[in-house]
Design a protein around this motif. Structure first.
Motif, PDB file in Angstrom:
ATOM      1  N   GLN A  31     -22.162   5.303  19.177  1.00 24.07           N
ATOM      2  CA  GLN A  31     -20.823   6.213  19.633  1.00 24.07           C
ATOM      3  C   GLN A  31     -19.638   6.063  18.614  1.00 24.07           C
ATOM      4  OE1 GLN A  31     -20.572   5.410  23.614  1.00 24.07           O
ATOM      5  NE2 GLN A  31     -22.447   6.263  24.128  1.00 24.07           N
ATOM      6  N   ARG A  32     -19.028   7.135  18.469  1.00 23.99           N
ATOM      7  CA  ARG A  32     -17.691   6.931  17.732  1.00 23.99           C
ATOM      8  C   ARG A  32     -16.774   6.084  18.437  1.00 23.99           C
ATOM      9  NH1 ARG A  32     -12.965   9.445  17.277  1.00 23.99           N
ATOM     10  NH2 ARG A  32     -12.000   9.654  15.204  1.00 23.99           N
ATOM     11  N   ASN A  33     -16.298   5.022  17.599  1.00 25.99           N
ATOM     12  CA  ASN A  33     -15.066   4.221  18.487  1.00 25.99           C
ATOM     13  C   ASN A  33     -13.668   4.715  17.852  1.00 25.99           C
ATOM     14  OD1 ASN A  33     -13.674   2.158  18.926  1.00 25.99           O
ATOM     15  ND2 ASN A  33     -14.750   0.765  18.127  1.00 25.99           N
ATOM     16  N   PRO A  34     -13.004   5.188  19.000  1.00 27.83           N
ATOM     17  CA  PRO A  34     -11.518   5.829  18.763  1.00 27.83           C
ATOM     18  C   PRO A  34     -10.662   4.779  18.223  1.00 27.83           C
ATOM     19  CG  PRO A  34     -12.076   5.564  21.236  1.00 27.83           C
ATOM     20  CD  PRO A  34     -13.237   5.141  20.540  1.00 27.83           C
ATOM     21  N   GLU A  35     -10.728   3.476  18.433  1.00 22.18           N
ATOM     22  CA  GLU A  35      -9.897   2.503  17.970  1.00 22.18           C
ATOM     23  C   GLU A  35     -10.126   2.363  16.473  1.00 22.18           C
ATOM     24  OE1 GLU A  35      -6.830   0.160  17.869  1.00 22.18           O
ATOM     25  OE2 GLU A  35      -7.511   1.206  19.771  1.00 22.18           O
ATOM     26  N   THR A  36     -11.258   2.374  15.901  1.00 20.81           N
ATOM     27  CA  THR A  36     -11.483   2.257  14.541  1.00 20.81           C
ATOM     28  C   THR A  36     -11.100   3.607  13.975  1.00 20.81           C
ATOM     29  OG1 THR A  36     -13.510   0.946  15.037  1.00 20.81           O
ATOM     30  CG2 THR A  36     -13.281   2.075  12.737  1.00 20.81           C
ATOM     31  N   ALA A  37     -11.041   4.697  14.498  1.00 20.84           N
ATOM     32  CA  ALA A  37     -10.653   6.145  13.938  1.00 20.84           C
ATOM     33  C   ALA A  37      -9.107   5.830  13.826  1.00 20.84           C
ATOM     34  CB  ALA A  37     -11.008   6.989  14.607  1.00 20.84           C
ATOM     35  N   ARG A  38      -8.490   5.293  14.985  1.00 25.15           N
ATOM     36  CA  ARG A  38      -6.735   5.014  15.036  1.00 25.15           C
ATOM     37  C   ARG A  38      -6.497   4.455  13.892  1.00 25.15           C
ATOM     38  NH1 ARG A  38      -7.494   6.048  20.450  1.00 25.15           N
ATOM     39  NH2 ARG A  38      -7.388   3.665  20.978  1.00 25.15           N
ATOM     40  N   ARG A  39      -7.204   3.070  13.875  1.00 25.85           N
ATOM     41  CA  ARG A  39      -6.816   2.150  12.472  1.00 25.85           C
ATOM     42  C   ARG A  39      -6.934   2.898  11.055  1.00 25.85           C
ATOM     43  NH1 ARG A  39      -9.991  -2.848  14.934  1.00 25.85           N
ATOM     44  NH2 ARG A  39      -8.478  -3.473  16.520  1.00 25.85           N
ATOM     45  N   ALA A  40      -8.017   3.358  10.990  1.00 21.45           N
ATOM     46  CA  ALA A  40      -8.190   4.161   9.664  1.00 21.45           C
ATOM     47  C   ALA A  40      -7.323   5.136   9.413  1.00 21.45           C
ATOM     48  CB  ALA A  40      -9.620   4.660   9.719  1.00 21.45           C
ATOM     49  N   ALA A  41      -6.826   5.978  10.533  1.00 24.69           N
ATOM     50  CA  ALA A  41      -5.673   6.986  10.288  1.00 24.69           C
ATOM     51  C   ALA A  41      -4.380   6.409  10.167  1.00 24.69           C
ATOM     52  CB  ALA A  41      -5.790   7.877  11.638  1.00 24.69           C
ATOM     53  N   LEU A  42      -4.140   5.052  10.724  1.00 23.03           N
ATOM     54  CA  LEU A  42      -2.821   4.682  10.369  1.00 23.03           C
ATOM     55  C   LEU A  42      -2.857   4.045   9.100  1.00 23.03           C
ATOM     56  CD1 LEU A  42      -0.338   3.280  11.631  1.00 23.03           C
ATOM     57  CD2 LEU A  42      -1.403   1.318  12.435  1.00 23.03           C
ATOM     58  N   THR A  43      -3.815   3.460   8.604  1.00 26.40           N
ATOM     59  CA  THR A  43      -4.023   3.017   7.027  1.00 26.40           C
ATOM     60  C   THR A  43      -3.880   3.832   6.124  1.00 26.40           C
ATOM     61  OG1 THR A  43      -5.552   1.168   8.109  1.00 26.40           O
ATOM     62  CG2 THR A  43      -5.518   1.566   5.559  1.00 26.40           C
ATOM     63  N   ILE A  44      -4.426   5.272   6.480  1.00 26.75           N
ATOM     64  CA  ILE A  44      -4.244   6.467   5.358  1.00 26.75           C
ATOM     65  C   ILE A  44      -2.846   6.876   5.479  1.00 26.75           C
ATOM     66  CG2 ILE A  44      -5.094   8.766   4.892  1.00 26.75           C
ATOM     67  CD1 ILE A  44      -7.865   7.834   5.952  1.00 26.75           C
ATOM     68  N   CYS A  45      -2.429   6.974   6.364  1.00 27.49           N
ATOM     69  CA  CYS A  45      -0.845   7.213   6.755  1.00 27.49           C
ATOM     70  C   CYS A  45      -0.083   6.323   5.970  1.00 27.49           C
ATOM     71  CB  CYS A  45      -0.233   7.351   8.368  1.00 27.49           C
ATOM     72  SG  CYS A  45      -0.851   9.124   8.992  1.00 27.49           S
ATOM     73  N   THR A  46      -0.092   4.987   6.122  1.00 24.74           N
ATOM     74  CA  THR A  46       0.560   4.092   5.536  1.00 24.74           C
ATOM     75  C   THR A  46       0.515   4.115   4.026  1.00 24.74           C
ATOM     76  OG1 THR A  46       0.337   2.482   7.402  1.00 24.74           O
ATOM     77  CG2 THR A  46       1.263   1.524   5.616  1.00 24.74           C
ATOM     78  N   ILE A  47      -0.536   4.299   3.485  1.00 27.20           N
ATOM     79  CA  ILE A  47      -0.687   4.385   1.990  1.00 27.20           C
ATOM     80  C   ILE A  47      -0.110   5.551   1.555  1.00 27.20           C
ATOM     81  CG2 ILE A  47      -2.590   4.825   0.304  1.00 27.20           C
ATOM     82  CD1 ILE A  47      -4.396   2.847   1.907  1.00 27.20           C
ATOM     83  N   ALA A  48      -0.364   6.661   2.155  1.00 27.97           N
ATOM     84  CA  ALA A  48       0.275   8.007   1.684  1.00 27.97           C
ATOM     85  C   ALA A  48       1.830   7.821   1.761  1.00 27.97           C
ATOM     86  CB  ALA A  48       0.058   9.278   2.801  1.00 27.97           C
ATOM     87  N   ASP A  49       2.404   7.051   2.862  1.00 25.95           N
ATOM     88  CA  ASP A  49       3.895   6.834   3.108  1.00 25.95           C
ATOM     89  C   ASP A  49       4.348   6.176   1.801  1.00 25.95           C
ATOM     90  OD1 ASP A  49       3.772   8.756   5.160  1.00 25.95           O
ATOM     91  OD2 ASP A  49       3.778   6.743   6.577  1.00 25.95           O
ATOM     92  N   ILE A  50       3.592   5.172   1.562  1.00 28.38           N
ATOM     93  CA  ILE A  50       4.110   3.894   0.540  1.00 28.38           C
ATOM     94  C   ILE A  50       4.139   4.889  -0.822  1.00 28.38           C
ATOM     95  CG2 ILE A  50       3.488   2.080  -0.799  1.00 28.38           C
ATOM     96  CD1 ILE A  50       2.469   0.811   1.920  1.00 28.38           C
ATOM     97  N   ALA A  51       3.068   5.765  -1.091  1.00 25.38           N
ATOM     98  CA  ALA A  51       3.056   6.495  -2.344  1.00 25.38           C
ATOM     99  C   ALA A  51       4.146   7.420  -2.605  1.00 25.38           C
ATOM    100  CB  ALA A  51       1.698   7.030  -2.608  1.00 25.38           C
ATOM    101  N   ALA A  52       4.358   8.157  -1.431  1.00 24.43           N
ATOM    102  CA  ALA A  52       5.314   9.186  -1.258  1.00 24.43           C
ATOM    103  C   ALA A  52       6.831   8.372  -1.435  1.00 24.43           C
ATOM    104  CB  ALA A  52       5.311  10.041  -0.164  1.00 24.43           C
TER     105      ALA A  52
END
Length: 131
Positions: free
Chosen positions: A37-58
């Motif tokens: 089953q999909r783990n929502p905690e893992t999805a949140r961590r991945a989303a936070l990582t992607i947001c952080t990388i995008a914010d640092i680049a911008a």
């Protein structure tokens, strides 16, 4: 009486040992129920990582725009690092806009990738959190 008078079972002409091996458990190849089953905690961590990388680049791109417009010392190591990072991050968008005004050219050529990184990064993160 441990011995049997029945003949041993055969497979392809060879005797087959039907005695179970002590402690043997057949391997179940299906994933455990909690991993299938999909783990929502893992999805949140991945989303936070992607947001952080995008914010640092911008942020690096925006910082270079500000440093350029404020006429920062190009010989400074920090300014060189920010400029090199911004050049690498916006390499695909270099010279899309060619204006006579140098400040406007830098603003558009580095600002467009910054906005796209923010939109794509936060859009992907929102999709991960929603699914």
């Amino acid at each position: 009486m441990p011995y049997s008078l029945r003949p041993a079972p055969r497979q392809n002409g060879f005797p087959v040992n039907t005695d179970p091996i002590p402690g043997y458990q057949p391997y179940d190849q299906s994933p455990p129920p909690e991993r299938s089953q999909r783990n929502p905690e893992t999805a949140r961590r991945a989303a936070l990582t992607i947001c952080t990388i995008a914010d640092i680049a911008a942020g690096l791109l925006g910082l270079w725009i500000v440093l350029y417009l404020l006429d920062a010392n190009q010989g400074n190591a920090f300014v060189e690092f920010v400029h090199g990072s911004a050049d690498w991050l916006s390499g695909w968008a270099q010279d899309i806009f060619t204006m006579d005004t140098e400040g406007l050219r830098v603003l558009l050529n580095y600002g467009l990738p910054a906005v796209l990184y923010l939109l794509l990064g936060h859009g992907i993160a929102a999709r991960l959190n929603r699914a």
